[in-house]
Design a protein around this motif. Structure first.
Motif, PDB file in Angstrom:
ATOM      1  N   GLU A   3       0.832  -1.203   0.000  1.00  0.00           N
ATOM      2  CA  GLU A   3       0.000   0.000   0.000  1.00  0.00           C
ATOM      3  C   GLU A   3       0.867   1.254   0.000  1.00  0.00           C
ATOM      4  OE1 GLU A   3      -3.590   2.239   2.489  1.00  0.00           O
ATOM      5  OE2 GLU A   3      -2.647   0.427   3.302  1.00  0.00           O
ATOM      6  N   GLY A   4       1.952   1.227   0.762  1.00  0.00           N
ATOM      7  CA  GLY A   4       2.872   2.366   0.753  1.00  0.00           C
ATOM      8  C   GLY A   4       3.440   2.594  -0.637  1.00  0.00           C
ATOM      9  N   ARG A   5       3.786   1.528  -1.354  1.00  0.00           N
ATOM     10  CA  ARG A   5       4.310   1.687  -2.711  1.00  0.00           C
ATOM     11  C   ARG A   5       3.251   2.225  -3.658  1.00  0.00           C
ATOM     12  NH1 ARG A   5       6.003   3.515  -6.223  1.00  0.00           N
ATOM     13  NH2 ARG A   5       7.563   2.860  -7.761  1.00  0.00           N
ATOM     14  N   ILE A   6       2.008   1.811  -3.494  1.00  0.00           N
ATOM     15  CA  ILE A   6       0.923   2.326  -4.337  1.00  0.00           C
ATOM     16  C   ILE A   6       0.731   3.821  -4.095  1.00  0.00           C
ATOM     17  CG2 ILE A   6      -1.570   2.243  -4.690  1.00  0.00           C
ATOM     18  CD1 ILE A   6      -1.444  -0.753  -4.240  1.00  0.00           C
ATOM     19  N   LEU A   7       0.795   4.235  -2.830  1.00  0.00           N
ATOM     20  CA  LEU A   7       0.605   5.652  -2.509  1.00  0.00           C
ATOM     21  C   LEU A   7       1.717   6.504  -3.106  1.00  0.00           C
ATOM     22  CD1 LEU A   7      -0.561   5.283   1.207  1.00  0.00           C
ATOM     23  CD2 LEU A   7      -1.948   6.038  -0.737  1.00  0.00           C
ATOM     24  N   TRP A   8       2.957   6.012  -3.052  1.00  0.00           N
ATOM     25  CA  TRP A   8       4.052   6.777  -3.649  1.00  0.00           C
ATOM     26  C   TRP A   8       3.969   6.760  -5.170  1.00  0.00           C
ATOM     27  CZ3 TRP A   8       7.040  10.550  -2.357  1.00  0.00           C
ATOM     28  CH2 TRP A   8       7.326  10.775  -1.013  1.00  0.00           C
ATOM     29  N   GLY A   9       3.477   5.679  -5.747  1.00  0.00           N
ATOM     30  CA  GLY A   9       3.257   5.664  -7.189  1.00  0.00           C
ATOM     31  C   GLY A   9       2.219   6.696  -7.599  1.00  0.00           C
TER      32      GLY A   9
ATOM     33  N   ALA B 213      -2.860  11.044  -0.454  1.00  0.00           N
ATOM     34  CA  ALA B 213      -1.730  10.114  -0.465  1.00  0.00           C
ATOM     35  C   ALA B 213      -0.865  10.316   0.774  1.00  0.00           C
ATOM     36  CB  ALA B 213      -0.911  10.298  -1.735  1.00  0.00           C
ATOM     37  N   GLN B 214      -0.616  11.568   1.122  1.00  0.00           N
ATOM     38  CA  GLN B 214       0.185  11.847   2.318  1.00  0.00           C
ATOM     39  C   GLN B 214      -0.506  11.306   3.563  1.00  0.00           C
ATOM     40  OE1 GLN B 214       1.244  15.970   2.936  1.00  0.00           O
ATOM     41  NE2 GLN B 214       1.771  15.632   5.081  1.00  0.00           N
ATOM     42  N   GLY B 215      -1.828  11.510   3.649  1.00  0.00           N
ATOM     43  CA  GLY B 215      -2.558  10.986   4.803  1.00  0.00           C
ATOM     44  C   GLY B 215      -2.478   9.479   4.906  1.00  0.00           C
ATOM     45  N   GLY B 216      -2.541   8.784   3.763  1.00  0.00           N
ATOM     46  CA  GLY B 216      -2.406   7.329   3.791  1.00  0.00           C
ATOM     47  C   GLY B 216      -1.036   6.890   4.249  1.00  0.00           C
ATOM     48  N   MET B 217       0.008   7.605   3.798  1.00  0.00           N
ATOM     49  CA  MET B 217       1.364   7.281   4.249  1.00  0.00           C
ATOM     50  C   MET B 217       1.512   7.514   5.754  1.00  0.00           C
ATOM     51  SD  MET B 217       3.464   9.103   1.164  1.00  0.00           S
ATOM     52  CE  MET B 217       2.939   8.938  -0.532  1.00  0.00           C
ATOM     53  N   GLU B 218       0.978   8.610   6.246  1.00  0.00           N
ATOM     54  CA  GLU B 218       1.074   8.910   7.677  1.00  0.00           C
ATOM     55  C   GLU B 218       0.290   7.903   8.496  1.00  0.00           C
ATOM     56  OE1 GLU B 218       1.667  13.763   7.333  1.00  0.00           O
ATOM     57  OE2 GLU B 218      -0.321  12.908   7.592  1.00  0.00           O
ATOM     58  N   ARG B 219      -0.833   7.435   7.957  1.00  0.00           N
ATOM     59  CA  ARG B 219      -1.603   6.411   8.670  1.00  0.00           C
ATOM     60  C   ARG B 219      -0.790   5.133   8.826  1.00  0.00           C
ATOM     61  NH1 ARG B 219      -4.038   2.645   5.989  1.00  0.00           N
ATOM     62  NH2 ARG B 219      -4.291   3.949   4.125  1.00  0.00           N
TER      63      ARG B 219
ATOM     64  N   ASP C  24      13.064  -1.551   3.095  1.00  0.00           N
ATOM     65  CA  ASP C  24      12.028  -0.528   3.004  1.00  0.00           C
ATOM     66  C   ASP C  24      11.965   0.067   1.606  1.00  0.00           C
ATOM     67  OD1 ASP C  24      11.384  -0.876   5.703  1.00  0.00           O
ATOM     68  OD2 ASP C  24      12.985   0.480   6.324  1.00  0.00           O
ATOM     69  N   LEU C  25      10.926   0.847   1.371  1.00  0.00           N
ATOM     70  CA  LEU C  25      10.738   1.460   0.057  1.00  0.00           C
ATOM     71  C   LEU C  25      11.863   2.441  -0.253  1.00  0.00           C
ATOM     72  CD1 LEU C  25       6.901   2.174   0.190  1.00  0.00           C
ATOM     73  CD2 LEU C  25       8.065   0.413  -1.156  1.00  0.00           C
ATOM     74  N   PRO C  26      12.281   2.522  -1.518  1.00  0.00           N
ATOM     75  CA  PRO C  26      13.371   3.430  -1.902  1.00  0.00           C
ATOM     76  C   PRO C  26      12.869   4.862  -2.056  1.00  0.00           C
ATOM     77  CG  PRO C  26      12.627   2.228  -3.821  1.00  0.00           C
ATOM     78  CD  PRO C  26      11.813   1.701  -2.657  1.00  0.00           C
ATOM     79  N   LEU C  27      12.569   5.513  -0.943  1.00  0.00           N
ATOM     80  CA  LEU C  27      11.960   6.838  -0.998  1.00  0.00           C
ATOM     81  C   LEU C  27      12.889   7.870  -1.627  1.00  0.00           C
ATOM     82  CD1 LEU C  27      10.097   7.052   2.445  1.00  0.00           C
ATOM     83  CD2 LEU C  27       9.378   6.027   0.270  1.00  0.00           C
ATOM     84  N   LEU C  28      14.185   7.762  -1.360  1.00  0.00           N
ATOM     85  CA  LEU C  28      15.119   8.721  -1.952  1.00  0.00           C
ATOM     86  C   LEU C  28      15.121   8.593  -3.475  1.00  0.00           C
ATOM     87  CD1 LEU C  28      17.248  10.905  -1.604  1.00  0.00           C
ATOM     88  CD2 LEU C  28      18.968   9.103  -1.328  1.00  0.00           C
ATOM     89  N   ALA C  29      15.105   7.368  -3.976  1.00  0.00           N
ATOM     90  CA  ALA C  29      15.073   7.165  -5.430  1.00  0.00           C
ATOM     91  C   ALA C  29      13.773   7.689  -6.024  1.00  0.00           C
ATOM     92  CB  ALA C  29      15.241   5.677  -5.750  1.00  0.00           C
ATOM     93  N   ILE C  30      12.652   7.499  -5.341  1.00  0.00           N
ATOM     94  CA  ILE C  30      11.358   7.954  -5.855  1.00  0.00           C
ATOM     95  C   ILE C  30      11.297   9.481  -5.889  1.00  0.00           C
ATOM     96  CG2 ILE C  30       8.885   7.987  -5.409  1.00  0.00           C
ATOM     97  CD1 ILE C  30       9.177   5.179  -4.202  1.00  0.00           C
ATOM     98  N   THR C  31      11.685  10.128  -4.784  1.00  0.00           N
ATOM     99  CA  THR C  31      11.613  11.587  -4.748  1.00  0.00           C
ATOM    100  C   THR C  31      12.630  12.216  -5.699  1.00  0.00           C
ATOM    101  OG1 THR C  31      13.059  11.548  -2.786  1.00  0.00           O
ATOM    102  CG2 THR C  31      10.687  11.690  -2.416  1.00  0.00           C
TER     103      THR C  31
END
Length: 294
Positions: free
Chosen positions: A70-76, A186-192, A260-267
Motif C-alpha cells: 500500500e505504501g508503494r501504491i501511494l508513492w506511485g 496520499a500523504q494521509g495514507g502514508m502517515e496512517r 524498506d521502500l526506496p523513498l530517496l530514489a522515488i523523490t
C-alpha cells in the motif's frame, strides 16, 4: 529496497544469528540429555504445532506485506499526480514573465514538498532539502508540526493569488485543487501506515509461539533424528525465524532499512521530471549501493 535477483541469505542470517546459535546449543543439550538420561520425553504432535504456527506467521507476513505494498501504491500515485500538477501549472499560466515565475516557483515548492514528506516519514530533518530547493531564506513551513503539509498549504494560497490576478479561471483552479487533494490523500495514507503499528497481538504472539515451537522442536525430533537433531532442528527453526523476520522487515515500509521502500530514489525521480519541465538539469538518478536502492 533490495533490487538484486537473488535473496540475501547472509542478511537474513545476520538478523537471526543470535537466536539461531541459542537454538543450536539448546538442540545440542536436548540431544545429549536424550542419550545420557533414562528419561524419555513423550512424543509431541509437532505436525499440528508447526501447521498452526505456519498459519499464524502467514497471516502476519500477509498483513505486513499489505502495508508495504500500500505504501508503494501511494508513492506511485504521488509520482503520477506530481507530473500532472507540474504540467497543468506550467501549461495554463499566461505567457508573461510574472506568471511564468509563479509557475516555476510552484513546481519548485512541490519538489520541496515531496522531499519534506520523505524526510518526515523517515523521521529526518526536512530543512536541508527544503533550503536546497527553495533557497536559504526563512521558510515558515519548517516551523510547523507538519512541514510537508505547510508547503502544500502555501502552494494553495499562491494558486488562489493566481485566480485573483486572472491568470487561471475557476475551472482550472478546481482541477488543480483536485490534484492537491490527491496529494493530501496520499500523504494521509502514508502517515496512517507510519503512525499505526500492527496490533500488539500481531507483533507479540507470533514471536512467543515461534520461540516456544523452537524449544519443543528438538524434544520431538530427537528420537527420530538422533545425533543429527542439532542440525535438523536448527535448520527447521531457522525457517520459522526467517519468516518471522520477514514480517518485522516489512511492517514499516517508510523506514531507512534495506527492505524498506526506496523513498530517496522515488523523490529524486520526481525532482528530475519536474526540473526538466522548468528547464533545470535533473539530478543524477539514485543508483543501487551493494544491491540496495535507497
Amino acid at each position: 529496497m533490495i533490487v538484486g535477483r537473488s535473496p540475501r541469505i547472509r542478511q537474513s542470517f545476520q538478523k537471526a544469528w543470535s537466536a539461531l546459535i541459542a537454538l543450536f546449543f539448546w538442540d545440542l543439550a536436548v540431544t545429549i540429555f536424550y542419550y545420557i538420561s533414562p528419561f524419555k520425553a513423550p512424543a509431541l504432535p509437532l505436525t499440528i504445532f508447526g501447521t498452526a504456527l505456519a498459519l499464524v506467521l502467514g497471516f502476519r507476513v500477509n498483513s505486513a506485506y499489505s502495508r508495504w505494498w500500500e505504501g508503494r501504491i501511494l508513492w506511485g500515485a504521488m509520482v503520477n499526480v506530481s507530473r500532472s500538477y507540474a504540467r497543468a501549472v506550467l501549461a495554463y499560466f499566461p505567457d508573461t514573465a510574472e506568471a511564468r515565475a509563479m509557475g516555476t516557483a510552484l513546481v519548485k515548492r512541490h519538489i520541496a514538498y515531496v522531499h519534506a514528506l520523505r524526510c518526515q516519514l523517515r523521521r529526518e530533518d526536512p530543512a536541508p532539502d527544503v533550503q536546497r530547493i527553495l533557497g536559504d531564506g526563512p521558510h515558515e513551513e519548517l516551523a510547523r508540526n507538519n512541514p510537508a503539509n505547510g508547503l502544500l498549504d502555501g502552494s494553495d494560497r499562491r494558486l488562489m493569488d493566481a485566480v485573483k490576478r486572472g491568470w487561471i479561471d475557476t475551472i482550472l483552479q478546481s482541477r488543480i485543487e483536485g490534484m492537491l487533494v490527491d496529494m493530501s490523500n496520499a500523504q494521509g495514507g502514508m502517515e496512517r501506515i507510519k503512525n499505526t503499528p500492527l496490533p500488539a497481538q500481531y507483533r507479540a504472539f507470533p514471536k512467543y509461539f515461534t520461540r516456544l515451537f523452537c524449544i519443543l522442536l528438538p524434544v520431538g525430533l530427537v528420537e527420530t533424528l538422533g545425533i543429527a537433531t542439532p542440525v535438523g532442528s536448527a535448520v527447521a527453526g531457522f525457517m520459522f525465524l526467517a519468516v518471522l523476520q520477514i514480517g518485522d522487515d516489512l511492517v514499516d515500509p517508510f523506514g531507512n532499512d534495506v527492505h524498506d521502500l526506496p523513498l530517496l530514489a522515488i523523490t529524486t525521480t520526481i525532482e528530475g521530471d519536474l526540473n526538466q519541465a522548468i528547464d533545470l538539469p535533473a539530478p543524477p538518478a539514485v543508483q543501487p549501493v551493494d544491491g540496495v536502492l535507497w
